[in-house]
Structure formats: structure tokens, C-alpha cells
Design a protein around this motif. Structure first.
Motif, PDB file in Angstrom:
ATOM      1  N   TYR A  96       0.792  -1.234   0.000  1.00 23.97           N
ATOM      2  CA  TYR A  96       0.000   0.000   0.000  1.00 23.97           C
ATOM      3  C   TYR A  96       0.823   1.282   0.000  1.00 23.97           C
ATOM      4  N   TYR A  97       2.119   1.181   0.309  1.00 21.56           N
ATOM      5  CA  TYR A  97       2.963   2.379   0.453  1.00 21.56           C
ATOM      6  C   TYR A  97       3.882   2.597  -0.744  1.00 21.56           C
ATOM      7  N   CYS A  98       3.975   1.623  -1.631  1.00 18.39           N
ATOM      8  CA  CYS A  98       5.089   1.607  -2.576  1.00 18.39           C
ATOM      9  C   CYS A  98       4.680   2.056  -3.978  1.00 18.39           C
ATOM     10  N   GLY A  99       5.453   2.967  -4.547  1.00 17.76           N
ATOM     11  CA  GLY A  99       5.152   3.537  -5.857  1.00 17.76           C
ATOM     12  C   GLY A  99       5.254   2.560  -7.015  1.00 17.76           C
ATOM     13  N   ILE A 133      21.831  -5.586  -6.611  1.00 17.22           N
ATOM     14  CA  ILE A 133      20.867  -5.699  -7.709  1.00 17.22           C
ATOM     15  C   ILE A 133      19.472  -5.763  -7.103  1.00 17.22           C
ATOM     16  N   GLN A 134      18.702  -4.716  -7.377  1.00 12.59           N
ATOM     17  CA  GLN A 134      17.374  -4.621  -6.778  1.00 12.59           C
ATOM     18  C   GLN A 134      16.315  -4.670  -7.868  1.00 12.59           C
ATOM     19  N   THR A 135      15.207  -5.330  -7.557  1.00 21.72           N
ATOM     20  CA  THR A 135      14.125  -5.472  -8.535  1.00 21.72           C
ATOM     21  C   THR A 135      12.773  -5.399  -7.818  1.00 21.72           C
ATOM     22  N   LEU A 149      16.220  -8.142   2.546  1.00 20.67           N
ATOM     23  CA  LEU A 149      14.769  -8.345   2.540  1.00 20.67           C
ATOM     24  C   LEU A 149      14.203  -7.641   3.768  1.00 20.67           C
ATOM     25  N   ARG A 150      13.652  -6.473   3.534  1.00 16.90           N
ATOM     26  CA  ARG A 150      13.161  -5.710   4.678  1.00 16.90           C
ATOM     27  C   ARG A 150      11.887  -6.333   5.245  1.00 16.90           C
ATOM     28  N   ILE A 151      11.763  -6.270   6.565  1.00 20.43           N
ATOM     29  CA  ILE A 151      10.526  -6.729   7.194  1.00 20.43           C
ATOM     30  C   ILE A 151       9.490  -5.588   7.171  1.00 20.43           C
ATOM     31  N   GLU A 152       9.949  -4.376   6.946  1.00 19.62           N
ATOM     32  CA  GLU A 152       9.151  -3.136   6.869  1.00 19.62           C
ATOM     33  C   GLU A 152       8.615  -2.693   8.234  1.00 19.62           C
ATOM     34  N   THR A 153       8.000  -3.604   8.981  1.00 16.82           N
ATOM     35  CA  THR A 153       7.666  -3.395  10.393  1.00 16.82           C
ATOM     36  C   THR A 153       7.642  -4.777  11.026  1.00 16.82           C
ATOM     37  N   VAL A 204      13.446  -1.598   8.346  1.00 15.10           N
ATOM     38  CA  VAL A 204      12.064  -1.147   8.515  1.00 15.10           C
ATOM     39  C   VAL A 204      11.904   0.258   7.946  1.00 15.10           C
ATOM     40  N   MET A 205      10.652   0.664   7.771  1.00 19.42           N
ATOM     41  CA  MET A 205      10.367   2.058   7.437  1.00 19.42           C
ATOM     42  C   MET A 205      10.006   2.775   8.739  1.00 19.42           C
ATOM     43  N   ILE A 206      10.375   4.034   8.794  1.00 18.69           N
ATOM     44  CA  ILE A 206      10.238   4.786  10.042  1.00 18.69           C
ATOM     45  C   ILE A 206       9.266   5.945   9.830  1.00 18.69           C
ATOM     46  N   GLY A 232      14.877   3.416   6.538  1.00 14.92           N
ATOM     47  CA  GLY A 232      14.754   4.835   6.216  1.00 14.92           C
ATOM     48  C   GLY A 232      13.370   5.328   6.535  1.00 14.92           C
ATOM     49  N   PRO A 233      13.187   6.642   6.425  1.00 14.88           N
ATOM     50  CA  PRO A 233      11.879   7.218   6.696  1.00 14.88           C
ATOM     51  C   PRO A 233      10.846   6.776   5.673  1.00 14.88           C
ATOM     52  N   TYR A 234       9.631   6.580   6.123  1.00 18.03           N
ATOM     53  CA  TYR A 234       8.517   6.389   5.199  1.00 18.03           C
ATOM     54  C   TYR A 234       8.213   7.743   4.548  1.00 18.03           C
ATOM     55  N   ILE A 235       8.081   7.737   3.217  1.00 16.80           N
ATOM     56  CA  ILE A 235       7.726   8.968   2.494  1.00 16.80           C
ATOM     57  C   ILE A 235       6.505   8.655   1.632  1.00 16.80           C
ATOM     58  N   GLU A 236       5.490   9.474   1.713  1.00 14.87           N
ATOM     59  CA  GLU A 236       4.263   9.208   0.953  1.00 14.87           C
ATOM     60  C   GLU A 236       4.537   9.191  -0.551  1.00 14.87           C
ATOM     61  N   ASN A 243      10.218   4.865  -8.936  1.00 13.16           N
ATOM     62  CA  ASN A 243       9.830   5.902  -7.992  1.00 13.16           C
ATOM     63  C   ASN A 243       9.070   5.278  -6.830  1.00 13.16           C
ATOM     64  N   LEU A 244       9.805   4.857  -5.811  1.00 13.90           N
ATOM     65  CA  LEU A 244       9.186   4.160  -4.683  1.00 13.90           C
ATOM     66  C   LEU A 244       8.324   5.118  -3.865  1.00 13.90           C
ATOM     67  N   TYR A 245       8.741   6.396  -3.816  1.00 12.20           N
ATOM     68  CA  TYR A 245       8.035   7.409  -3.024  1.00 12.20           C
ATOM     69  C   TYR A 245       8.277   8.766  -3.678  1.00 12.20           C
ATOM     70  N   ASN A 246       7.479   9.775  -3.262  1.00 12.77           N
ATOM     71  CA  ASN A 246       7.576  11.102  -3.889  1.00 12.77           C
ATOM     72  C   ASN A 246       8.979  11.686  -3.753  1.00 12.77           C
TER      73      ASN A 246
HETATM   74  N1  5AD Z   1       8.706   5.282   1.668  1.00 12.86           N
HETATM   75  C1  5AD Z   1       9.900   4.818   2.087  1.00 12.86           C
HETATM   76  N2  5AD Z   1      10.412   3.658   1.714  1.00 12.86           N
HETATM   77  C2  5AD Z   1       9.703   2.918   0.839  1.00 12.86           C
HETATM   78  N3  5AD Z   1       9.936   1.715   0.281  1.00 12.86           N
HETATM   79  C3  5AD Z   1       8.920   1.417  -0.533  1.00 12.86           C
HETATM   80  N4  5AD Z   1       8.006   2.389  -0.517  1.00 12.86           N
HETATM   81  C4  5AD Z   1       8.465   3.335   0.331  1.00 12.86           C
HETATM   82  C5  5AD Z   1       7.956   4.571   0.799  1.00 12.86           C
HETATM   83  N5  5AD Z   1       6.777   5.038   0.377  1.00 12.86           N
HETATM   84  C6  5AD Z   1      11.103   0.920   0.641  1.00 12.86           C
HETATM   85  C7  5AD Z   1      10.634  -0.371   1.301  1.00 12.86           C
HETATM   86  C8  5AD Z   1      11.167  -1.449   0.392  1.00 12.86           C
HETATM   87  C9  5AD Z   1      12.286  -0.747  -0.324  1.00 12.86           C
HETATM   88  C10 5AD Z   1      12.639  -1.342  -1.646  1.00 12.86           C
HETATM   89  O1  5AD Z   1      11.818   0.559  -0.501  1.00 12.86           O
HETATM   90  O2  5AD Z   1      11.207  -0.479   2.591  1.00 12.86           O
HETATM   91  O3  5AD Z   1      11.622  -2.591   1.071  1.00 12.86           O
END
Ligand code: 5AD
Length: 354
Positions: A57-60, A95-97, A150-154, A193-195, A223-227, A304-307
Motif C-alpha cells: 500500500y505504500y510503494c510507488g 541488484i534490486q528489482t 529483505l526488509r521486514i518493513e515493520t 524497517v520504514m520509520i 529509512g523514513p517512510y515517504i508518501e 519511484n518508490l516514493y515522492n
Molecule cells: N517510503 C519509504 N520507503 C519505501 N519503500 C517502498 N516504498 C516506500 C515509501 N513510500 C522501501 C521499502 C522497500 C524498499 C525497496 O523501498 O522499505 O523494502
């Protein structure tokens, strides 16, 4: 050095942004210096393809986002990226995909690994290709990948289920299982994780730190979560502004450095996106890995994972001199031609041999 520990109460205090972090930062700086000295290890990041079967739900680059072109880097371009990493003495590649589960995809990654192993045996390769079966992880390991992110994200199952679709393809248990597979096969295992995710509390962030310690990771990227405005989570309001999330990220990095002294910790692109100077602060108080993006420029806007996702642009040489300029202020330096293997990985193998 070994004996420095933090109580849960101390961790929670430091996760409160109104509490002065100076003592924490001093401790973390000492740990960082003890284990990594002045070195910052380089990983050349190649975002091989943004095709993704998941719908987080968070990922671009989630599958349901149709506002972007889907790509896979051409073979000749990929080879140029790898050659560039070698020329500028990056001792390792990531190498990321997006996540894809198919025979074609498994073969593609395996072929690239075999190519690197043969032509550039001095370069260490990290994969970040999501959840796969034990057999596929093993195939890639045999083809030369030695590290996996492999991030657990939370680490909170409930929050995980809120930020992912509720189906078998997005399962917390599967994520844990995959982390175990990677460890069993012999990879250096990275997670993170995302913060600042909506609904995340200081207690949950503390739990994340203890979780990473418990599963005994070798590397961390957090790293920080970014919308991202084309994702469902965009609508949810987070309790922190971007700059607060970045400050919280610095504290999480410092806390993790004190809790897990000898692991590799990356200063992530998301942190740099919020404030480009914060990357250098992150190195000062705990991080020891940087991942310049080597993906050809014209593909980048589609990863573009986030803005506002930023990346260091320019040739390998320009990237290195700009980084060194910033690092110099903190008496740190880029370690060229170094694989930069996690000391934690060495240490746990030593322990196993005793
Ligand atoms: N904000 C920050 N990080 C993000 N990722 C994906 N979407 C976002 C976001 N909106 C990070 C996740 C994922 C990595 C590839 O990018 O943690 O594991």
C-alpha cells in the motif's frame, strides 16, 4: 565496548524527539569508529526492473500503479553499469528489482550473477529481489550472490497487515520464513524497517530494533517512510512531518549501532531525499554503507518508490568526489576496492567455529 547496552527505558527516551540525543550519538559514534574506523563502504545500486507482482500500500512501484512505465534494463546497459562500478572501484553491487516469481526471472538473475562471478570475481553481489522459494535463493547463492536484503518493513504483524493487502501473497509469516531460508543457506542477511509509517508508535520502533537483534541480521537498511501520491497509504495521515521522520531515522540508526555494534548499516536514499546533508550525519553516528545509484538516468523516474526520490547523479568519479567532500568534514572516507563484508557475519562464523 562490548558491554555498552541500553535499557528499554533508555531506548524509548531516545525515540522521543524532545529528548536530547547527544549522549546516544556519542555512544554510537564510538561504536562505529571501533568497528569500521573511518571507512564508508560503497555499493553500486542497479535497479534492474520495476516490474512487480506485489501490491504494497505504500510503494510507488506496486502492481496496481499504472502511472509509470515498466522497464527492465537492457543487457548491454546492465553490463555498462557493472563495468562502471568496477572502474570506479566500488567493491560491491546491489541488484534490486520489483518482486517477480517466474522461471524467466530466476534465470535472468542467475545469468547476471554468473556473468559477474566470471568477469568480476572481486566484486561482491547483494540481491534485493523479494520473497522467493528456498530453492531459488539457493540457486542464486550458488551463482555467486553472497548477500541478500529483505526488509521486514515493520516487525509488528498487525501494522504489517495494515500496510499490505490482506492475502497470501503479502504474508508476515512468509517474510519471516524467507529471512530464515536466507540465513540457513549462508547469505549475509540484511533487513530493515520504514520509520514514521501511519500508526507506528515509539514502542513499535523499539520492538523493531529488538526484532532485528533477535533475528541477528548482518546488515540493515532502514529509512523514513515517504508518501507516494499514487498509493493507498497516501490518504493516511502520519503523526510525524518528514523532517521529524528523518530525525527519528537518525536516532534509529544510532540506537541500532549501539544494540548491534558490528553490523553494516546503510544511509538510505529515503533519508537523503528529505535532507541531503543528513546522509553525512547518519555516517557520523552509525551508518557505514552508501549505495550510489548506477541505474541509467532515463529509467530512474520509473523506479519511484516514493515522492521526490533522489539519487546521487553523475559519473562514478563525480559521485565519489562529492561524497568524499561531505565525509571529510566528519573525518570519514570512502573505502575503495573493498567488498566491505559485515564484521558481524565474520564474528558469528568465528563463534560457530569455536
Ligand atoms: N517510503 C519509504 N520507503 C519505501 N519503500 C517502498 N516504498 C516506500 C515509501 N513510500 C522501501 C521499502 C522497500 C524498499 C525497496 O523501498 O522499505 O523494502
Amino acid at each position: 565496548m562490548h558491554n555498552i547496552t541500553l535499557s528499554s527505558q533508555q531506548i524509548l527516551s531516545y525515540l522521543d524527539l524532545s529528548y536530547n540525543p547527544d549522549e546516544l550519538f556519542n555512544l554510537a559514534r564510538e561504536c562505529r569508529r571501533h568497528y569500521s574506523g573511518r571507512d564508508v563502504y560503497l555499493r553500486g545500486l542497479i535497479e534492474l526492473t520495476n516490474i512487480c507482482e506485489k501490491d504494497c500500500y505504500y510503494c510507488g512501484i506496486r502492481q496496481s500503479n499504472f502511472d509509470l512505465n515498466r522497464y527492465q534494463i537492457e543487457e548491454s546497459e546492465l553490463f555498462q553499469c557493472i563495468e562502471q562500478a568496477d572502474r570506479y572501484k566500488f567493491g560491491s553491487l546491489v541488484i534490486q528489482t520489483g518482486e517477480q516469481q517466474s522461471e524467466r526471472f530466476t534465470d535472468l538473475v542467475e545469468g547476471i550473477l554468473l556473468y559477474i562471478q566470471k568477469k568480476y570475481p572481486h566484486i561482491a553481489v547483494t540481491l534485493s529481489c523479494g520473497e522467493q522459494s528456498y530453492d531459488i535463493y539457493q540457486r542464486w547463492f550458488k551463482a555467486g550472490a553472497t548477500r541478500y536484503l529483505l526488509r521486514i518493513e515493520t516487525s509488528n504483524e498487525n501494522l504489517f497487515s495494515i500496510i499490505h493487502p490482506n492475502n497470501a501473497q503479502h504474508s508476515f509469516k512468509t517474510r519471516l520464513e524467507c529471512l530464515r531460508y536466507l540465513r540457513d543457506i549462508g547469505y549475509q542477511v540484511g533487513s530493515g524497517v520504514m520509520i514514521g509509517i501511519p500508526g507506528q508508535t515509539p514502542e513499535l520502533l523499539m520492538h523493531d530494533l529488538l526484532f532485528l537483534k533477535e533475528i541477528d541480521i548482518d546488515m540493515c537498511g532502514m529509512g523514513p517512510y515517504i508518501e507516494h501520491d499514487s498509493t493507498p497509504l497516501y490518504e493516511e495521515v502520519t503523526h510525524e512531518h518528514l523532517i521529524q521522520r528523518a530525525n527519528l531515522t537518525l536516532r534509529m540508526i544510532a540506537l541500532l549501532r549501539v544494540v548491534m555494534k558490528d553490523i553494516n548499516i546503510a544511509a538510505t536514499t529515503a533519508l537523503e531525499t528529505i535532507d541531503s546533508q543528513m546522509r553525512f550525519q547518519a555516517f557520523d553516528i552509525g551508518a557505514n554503507v552508501v549505495m550510489p545509484n548506477l541505474t541509467p538516468a532515463y529509467y530512474r523516474e520509473d523506479y519511484n518508490l516514493y515522492n521526490g526520490k533522489q539519487s546521487l547523479v553523475g559519473s562514478g568519479q563525480e559521485i565519489c568526489s562529492r561524497l568524499n567532500l561531505g565525509l571529510d568534514k566528519y573525518d570519514l572516507t570512502l573505502a575503495l576496492d573493498e567488498k566491505g563484508t559485515s564484521k558481524h557475519f565474520f564474528n558469528r562464523h568465528k563463534e560457530a567455529l569455536c
